[in-house]
Motif scaffolding. Structure first.
Motif, PDB file in Angstrom:
ATOM      1  N   TYR A 169       2.216  10.638  -8.637  1.00 34.08           N
ATOM      2  CA  TYR A 169       1.875   9.330  -8.177  1.00 34.08           C
ATOM      3  C   TYR A 169       3.339   8.783  -7.597  1.00 34.08           C
ATOM      4  O   TYR A 169       4.272   8.574  -8.362  1.00 34.08           O
ATOM      5  CB  TYR A 169       1.521   8.433  -9.165  1.00 34.08           C
ATOM      6  CG  TYR A 169       0.226   8.771  -9.711  1.00 34.08           C
ATOM      7  CD1 TYR A 169      -0.158   9.553 -11.012  1.00 34.08           C
ATOM      8  CD2 TYR A 169      -1.026   8.238  -9.360  1.00 34.08           C
ATOM      9  CE1 TYR A 169      -1.088   9.850 -11.342  1.00 34.08           C
ATOM     10  CE2 TYR A 169      -2.336   8.821  -9.736  1.00 34.08           C
ATOM     11  CZ  TYR A 169      -2.401   9.570 -10.661  1.00 34.08           C
ATOM     12  OH  TYR A 169      -3.496  10.005 -11.261  1.00 34.08           O
TER      13      TYR A 169
ATOM     14  N   GLN B   4       0.726  -1.030  -0.008  1.00 33.51           N
ATOM     15  CA  GLN B   4       0.037  -0.016  -0.040  1.00 33.51           C
ATOM     16  C   GLN B   4       0.915   1.142   0.110  1.00 33.51           C
ATOM     17  O   GLN B   4       1.822   1.417   0.836  1.00 33.51           O
ATOM     18  CB  GLN B   4      -1.119  -0.256   1.165  1.00 33.51           C
ATOM     19  CG  GLN B   4      -1.890  -1.012   1.189  1.00 33.51           C
ATOM     20  CD  GLN B   4      -3.021  -0.891   2.258  1.00 33.51           C
ATOM     21  OE1 GLN B   4      -2.746  -0.531   3.523  1.00 33.51           O
ATOM     22  NE2 GLN B   4      -4.235  -1.270   1.907  1.00 33.51           N
TER      23      GLN B   4
ATOM     24  N   CYS C 157       5.608   9.696   0.563  1.00 33.79           N
ATOM     25  CA  CYS C 157       4.857   8.312   0.165  1.00 33.79           C
ATOM     26  C   CYS C 157       5.155   7.185   1.520  1.00 33.79           C
ATOM     27  O   CYS C 157       6.190   6.905   1.415  1.00 33.79           O
ATOM     28  CB  CYS C 157       5.445   7.759  -0.992  1.00 33.79           C
ATOM     29  SG  CYS C 157       4.749   6.312  -1.553  1.00 33.79           S
TER      30      CYS C 157
ATOM     31  N   ASN D  98       3.087  -1.473  -8.239  1.00 29.68           N
ATOM     32  CA  ASN D  98       1.960  -0.870  -7.148  1.00 29.68           C
ATOM     33  C   ASN D  98       1.995   0.750  -7.112  1.00 29.68           C
ATOM     34  O   ASN D  98       3.074   1.419  -7.471  1.00 29.68           O
ATOM     35  CB  ASN D  98       2.453  -1.205  -5.723  1.00 29.68           C
ATOM     36  CG  ASN D  98       2.704  -2.718  -5.817  1.00 29.68           C
ATOM     37  OD1 ASN D  98       3.871  -3.280  -5.702  1.00 29.68           O
ATOM     38  ND2 ASN D  98       1.644  -3.381  -5.447  1.00 29.68           N
ATOM     39  N   TRP D  99       0.854   1.322  -7.104  1.00 29.10           N
ATOM     40  CA  TRP D  99       0.510   2.604  -7.412  1.00 29.10           C
ATOM     41  C   TRP D  99      -0.185   3.229  -6.161  1.00 29.10           C
ATOM     42  O   TRP D  99      -0.983   2.609  -5.532  1.00 29.10           O
ATOM     43  CB  TRP D  99      -0.119   3.020  -8.670  1.00 29.10           C
ATOM     44  CG  TRP D  99       0.548   2.411  -9.609  1.00 29.10           C
ATOM     45  CD1 TRP D  99       0.581   1.316 -10.395  1.00 29.10           C
ATOM     46  CD2 TRP D  99       1.528   3.192 -10.525  1.00 29.10           C
ATOM     47  NE1 TRP D  99       1.614   1.196 -11.384  1.00 29.10           N
ATOM     48  CE2 TRP D  99       2.053   2.377 -11.562  1.00 29.10           C
ATOM     49  CE3 TRP D  99       1.852   4.815 -10.481  1.00 29.10           C
ATOM     50  CZ2 TRP D  99       3.008   2.789 -12.415  1.00 29.10           C
ATOM     51  CZ3 TRP D  99       2.749   5.119 -11.373  1.00 29.10           C
ATOM     52  CH2 TRP D  99       3.415   4.289 -12.406  1.00 29.10           C
ATOM     53  N   GLY D 100       0.122   4.568  -5.721  1.00 32.57           N
ATOM     54  CA  GLY D 100      -0.779   5.282  -4.858  1.00 32.57           C
ATOM     55  C   GLY D 100      -1.815   5.857  -5.566  1.00 32.57           C
ATOM     56  O   GLY D 100      -1.907   5.777  -6.681  1.00 32.57           O
ATOM     57  N   GLN D 101      -2.547   6.586  -4.803  1.00 34.59           N
ATOM     58  CA  GLN D 101      -3.773   7.355  -5.501  1.00 34.59           C
ATOM     59  C   GLN D 101      -3.598   8.651  -5.915  1.00 34.59           C
ATOM     60  O   GLN D 101      -4.378   9.175  -6.717  1.00 34.59           O
ATOM     61  CB  GLN D 101      -4.772   7.425  -4.075  1.00 34.59           C
ATOM     62  CG  GLN D 101      -4.825   8.639  -3.215  1.00 34.59           C
ATOM     63  CD  GLN D 101      -3.538   8.603  -2.461  1.00 34.59           C
ATOM     64  OE1 GLN D 101      -3.047   7.501  -2.224  1.00 34.59           O
ATOM     65  NE2 GLN D 101      -3.070   9.819  -1.766  1.00 34.59           N
ATOM     66  N   GLY D 102      -2.408   9.176  -5.874  1.00 30.74           N
ATOM     67  CA  GLY D 102      -2.322  10.459  -6.491  1.00 30.74           C
ATOM     68  C   GLY D 102      -2.292  11.463  -5.440  1.00 30.74           C
ATOM     69  O   GLY D 102      -3.119  11.647  -4.660  1.00 30.74           O
ATOM     70  N   THR D 103      -1.571  12.599  -5.544  1.00 33.39           N
ATOM     71  CA  THR D 103      -1.601  13.936  -5.090  1.00 33.39           C
ATOM     72  C   THR D 103      -1.248  15.201  -6.178  1.00 33.39           C
ATOM     73  O   THR D 103      -0.413  14.976  -6.837  1.00 33.39           O
ATOM     74  CB  THR D 103      -0.615  13.955  -3.892  1.00 33.39           C
ATOM     75  OG1 THR D 103      -0.957  15.119  -3.170  1.00 33.39           O
ATOM     76  CG2 THR D 103       0.830  13.785  -4.180  1.00 33.39           C
TER      77      THR D 103
ATOM     78  N   VAL E 147       0.912   5.407   0.258  1.00 32.69           N
ATOM     79  CA  VAL E 147      -0.104   6.753   0.599  1.00 32.69           C
ATOM     80  C   VAL E 147       0.835   7.906   0.235  1.00 32.69           C
ATOM     81  O   VAL E 147       1.450   8.077   0.920  1.00 32.69           O
ATOM     82  CB  VAL E 147      -0.902   6.528   1.861  1.00 32.69           C
ATOM     83  CG1 VAL E 147      -1.779   8.088   2.197  1.00 32.69           C
ATOM     84  CG2 VAL E 147      -1.618   5.181   1.876  1.00 32.69           C
ATOM     85  N   GLU E 148       0.315   8.720  -0.724  1.00 33.13           N
ATOM     86  CA  GLU E 148       0.941   9.934  -0.944  1.00 33.13           C
ATOM     87  C   GLU E 148       0.401  11.089  -0.255  1.00 33.13           C
ATOM     88  O   GLU E 148      -0.781  11.121   0.311  1.00 33.13           O
ATOM     89  CB  GLU E 148       0.985  10.562  -2.406  1.00 33.13           C
ATOM     90  CG  GLU E 148       1.567   9.389  -3.354  1.00 33.13           C
ATOM     91  CD  GLU E 148       0.508   8.632  -4.191  1.00 33.13           C
ATOM     92  OE1 GLU E 148       0.557   8.174  -5.266  1.00 33.13           O
ATOM     93  OE2 GLU E 148      -0.691   8.306  -3.555  1.00 33.13           O
ATOM     94  N   SER E 149       1.421  12.289   0.101  1.00 29.99           N
ATOM     95  CA  SER E 149       0.830  13.432   0.790  1.00 29.99           C
ATOM     96  C   SER E 149       1.743  14.411   0.400  1.00 29.99           C
ATOM     97  O   SER E 149       2.777  14.352  -0.067  1.00 29.99           O
ATOM     98  CB  SER E 149       0.674  13.227   2.323  1.00 29.99           C
ATOM     99  OG  SER E 149       1.671  12.778   2.953  1.00 29.99           O
TER     100      SER E 149
END
Length: 122
Positions: A95, A3, A22, A111-116, A5-7
């Protein structure tokens, strides 16, 4: 299961800075490569920067060399993208991505995050 998670995205004026984070979980990442990609409206997703976890080898696309820095924090399982001297053309959704193996500069991340969203105003 990995998993990501970007921010850290946001709105910044040209010439300003942002740091993306990330947070990675679900796996031991010692044999992974972590990457940052971006996709601007109407354009294809492009590789921005990558780092190989085991030896800190990094790779950057030409347009961000000297301005962006990718790094990692072992204790936090987190990868960062420090972005300085931002330009309006850096505006995109960014991403975080992960893959096993050694190759850094490739589109074949699993694997990819949801993007910011990063928006740079002129």
């Amino acid at each position: 299961q990995v998993q990501l998670v970007e921010s850290g995205g946001g709105l910044v004026q040209a010439g300003g800075s942002l740091r993306l984070s990330c947070a990675a979980s679900g796996r031991t990442f010692s044999r992974y490569v972590m990457g940052w990609f971006r996709q601007a409206p109407g354009k294809e997703r492009e590789f921005v920067a990558g780092i190989r976890w085991r030896d800190d080898r990094t790779y950057y696309t030409d347009s961000v060399k000297g301005r962006f820095t990718i790094s990692r924090d072992n204790a936090k399982n987190t990868v960062y993208l420090q972005m300085n001297s931002l330009k309006p053309e850096d505006t995109a959704v960014y991403y975080c991505a992960a893959k096993s193996g050694d190759i850094i500069a490739t589109s074949q991340y699993k694997n990819w995050g949801q993007g910011t969203q990063v928006t740079v105003s002129s």
